[in-house]
Design an enzyme around this catalytic site. Structure first.
Site, PDB file in Angstrom:
ATOM      1  N   ASP A  34       0.461  -1.342  -0.261  1.00 43.98           N
ATOM      2  CA  ASP A  34       0.365  -0.155  -0.244  1.00 43.98           C
ATOM      3  C   ASP A  34       1.132   1.346   0.291  1.00 43.98           C
ATOM      4  OD1 ASP A  34      -1.892  -1.521   0.076  1.00 43.98           O
ATOM      5  OD2 ASP A  34      -2.239  -1.265   2.694  1.00 43.98           O
ATOM      6  N   GLU A 213     -11.678   0.781  -3.499  1.00 48.75           N
ATOM      7  CA  GLU A 213     -11.020   1.507  -2.361  1.00 48.75           C
ATOM      8  C   GLU A 213     -10.090   2.346  -2.158  1.00 48.75           C
ATOM      9  OE1 GLU A 213     -10.085  -1.703   0.558  1.00 48.75           O
ATOM     10  OE2 GLU A 213      -8.887  -2.876  -1.521  1.00 48.75           O
TER      11      GLU A 213
END
Length: 557
Positions: A34, A213
């Site tokens: 991420d 997301e």
């Protein structure tokens, strides 16, 4: 002499890739998922998710996008991890998710989510918060929790008019299908650390919207671009983008979504599950993307889990004349459309000095930044004697278990093939005292290679704890010979692990071999190579003294 030899080997390995006019992906090898990136002048900074590990939110710095140095952590003090941001007894794969790092008017901001599951109420808290710093190396502020911010993966966006915006993800009240996500927007009051004004709902994604997301917002040429991840974090992971003339929308999706994915490639491609990305503009106007991916070295998986990769970006305007309002869109890896292992360098005159080694003689007053703990460490877990170059783990009663803390510390595995050595002094007198080396993915997924006191004898034990097979002793033998130190060696080569030990520091005895996929990463984090000590349920309070650890990763091409 030993230190001189080890340092020579490390120096030689660092120079191994420095003469080539290209760079290797991943740019951050090991469990760094991420990624979010920002630029300040000619320096770049990346922050990554850290989940249940402490310190949390690792921060790397680079001047050329291909050579990165870890400079600190956003969550580096135990006091930051209080009841609201709980990393003390957080569940596996909970904790710190999907941060964003940004810089605005002299201050660095990291916004992120702590995910904590309450066993008593069976409810999960999603605590979204911001930390700030003047120097990205720290110190960072205590968390500023944003009340009334649902969901995960927040982005902080600073507009040209000085306003700050929260761009978040949540599950809509009336989803059209299971797993549908929705991106929402609200202004942030950075004086009082709260959301203010009207909340707007921007987008539910491009291709069905499943698990929409990880939003990031950008402003380019007067327009607002909203980039998100979709498809979950496995093989169908992908990046989508939409554009609007106004920050509150409406947002128009790119007809060519997804703009980056590996879902169309073979499961046997060298890297898969690419996504959860962030864009960065260079001083000269060029753009790049950082994204996560999973190498397929072991059974289409990786012991390193999700790592950080770099891709070139080219902006192109829609070519069709019949469009009334032609938009400009980012094209990721325009020559190939995929993440490549070998890539042209970003800045001429630079070279990648690939360093897949780690060594610690424990002769510094503080632990090196590479070391991590599973959750906030126990106060009495370890002690450091820099003067004599020793680190001591104490055999407390705690063992490795879900939501638990033990005398355990480690650093990220960076390559599938490696050699890991640990030199330890340990002469336990009490039954159950144990210490040694380990490879750990999760509390229920690890290999320990240790000395343990059993039946008044010191045993050398190799143990596997697996999510599939439970706990098993792969091999165990009593050591009748007297010795002062033991050196553990774990080698990974050609999809096999080899376990060996030395009682004299010179000659190694082969102990066991196994496949290299016994504790393959299955969820959010990669493997840590570490050291461990325990009294196995009793506070035996014995000392395992470590002289050094060494690690060298070997690249596969």
């Amino acid at each position: 002499m030993k230190r001189i030899l080890l340092l020579f080997l490390i120096s030689a390995s660092i120079q191994g890739f420095s003469q080539k006019a290209s760079f290797l992906n991943p740019i951050l090898p090991g469990g760094y998922p991420d990624p979010s990136i920002c630029r300040v002048g000619d320096a770049f900074y990346i922050v990554n998710s850290s989940f249940e590990y402490f310190p949390g939110l690792p921060i790397h710095k680079s001047k050329d996008l291909i050579n990165w140095e870890i400079i600190g952590y956003g969550l580096h003090r135990k006091e930051q991890c209080n009841d609201e941001v709980n990393l003390v007894d957080v569940q596996s794969d909970g904790g710190i998710h999907a941060p964003t790092i940004r810089y605005n008017q002299g201050t660095f901001y990291i916004i992120t989510t702590n995910v904590y599951y309450h066993q008593d109420t069976k409810k999960t808290d999603f605590v979204n918060f911001i930390i700030t710093a003047k120097d990205p190396a720290g110190p960072w502020s205590d968390p500023h929790v944003l009340e009334g911010a649902p969901g995960i993966d927040p982005d902080i966006f600073f507009d040209e008019d000085g306003r700050a915006w929260y761009v978040g993800t949540h599950s809509p009240e009336k989803p059209n299908f299971p797993g549908e996500g929705e991106i929402w927007l609200q202004e942030i009051d950075l004086v009082n650390w709260k959301l203010t004004g009207e909340r707007s709902f921007l987008w539910r994604g491009a291709c069905g919207g499943v698990w929409a997301e990880g939003p990031h917002m950008y402003r380019k040429d007067g327009r607002y671009y909203l980039m998100i991840a979709e498809g979950g974090t496995s093989y169908n992971h992908a990046m989508m983008i939409a554009v609007s003339d106004k920050i509150r929308g409406p947002y128009v999706p790119n007809d060519r979504n997804p703009i980056m994915t590996s879902r169309h490639l073979s499961y046997d491609n060298w890297v898969h599950s690419t996504g959860h990305a962030d864009l960065i503009e260079l001083e000269d106007g060029r753009w790049y993307m950082v994204a996560l991916g999973i190498r397929g070295d072991e059974n289409r998986g990786s012991n390193m889990g999700r790592e950080t990769f770099l891709l070139p970006v080219q902006w192109e305007r829609e070519p069709f004349d019949w469009k009334e309002n032609k938009y400009e869109w980012p094209v990721i890896a325009p020559e190939s459309g995929r993440v490549k292992r070998f890539n042209p360098i970003v800045f001429q005159g630079t070279s990648q000095k690939r360093n897949n080694t780690f060594i610690d003689f424990f002769d510094k007053p503080e632990l090196g930044l590479a070391w991590n703990f599973r959750r906030v460490p126990l106060e009495e877990a370890y002690s450091l004697d820099a003067k004599n170059g020793k680190l001591t783990l104490h055999t407390l009663k705690e063992t490795i278990q879900e939501r638990g803390r033990a005398s355990l510390m480690g650093f990220r595995q960076t390559e599938s093939d490696f050699e890991y050595q640990v030199k330890m002094q340990f002469d336990p007198a009490k039954e159950g005292s144990e210490a040694g080396a380990l490879i750990i993915q999760k509390d229920n997924n690890y290999i320990s290679f240790t000395l343990i006191k059993k039946n008044n004898k010191i045993h050398l034990q190799l143990k596997l704890v697996s999510t599939e097979t439970g706990t098993s002793i792969l091999k165990e033998t009593a050591l009748d010979k007297k010795f002062e130190h033991i050196t553990f060696k774990i080698t990974s080569s050609d999809h096999q692990y080899y376990y060996a030990y030395s009682l004299n520091g010179r000659r190694f005895e082969s102990f066991y071999s196994s496949t290299a996929d016994l504790v393959l990463s299955k969820k959010y984090t990669g493997a840590n190579l570490g050291i461990y000590a325990s009294g196995n349920g009793k506070n035996t309070r014995e000392k395992a003294v470590f002289d050094w650890v060494t690690y060298k990763g070997y690249q596969k091409f």
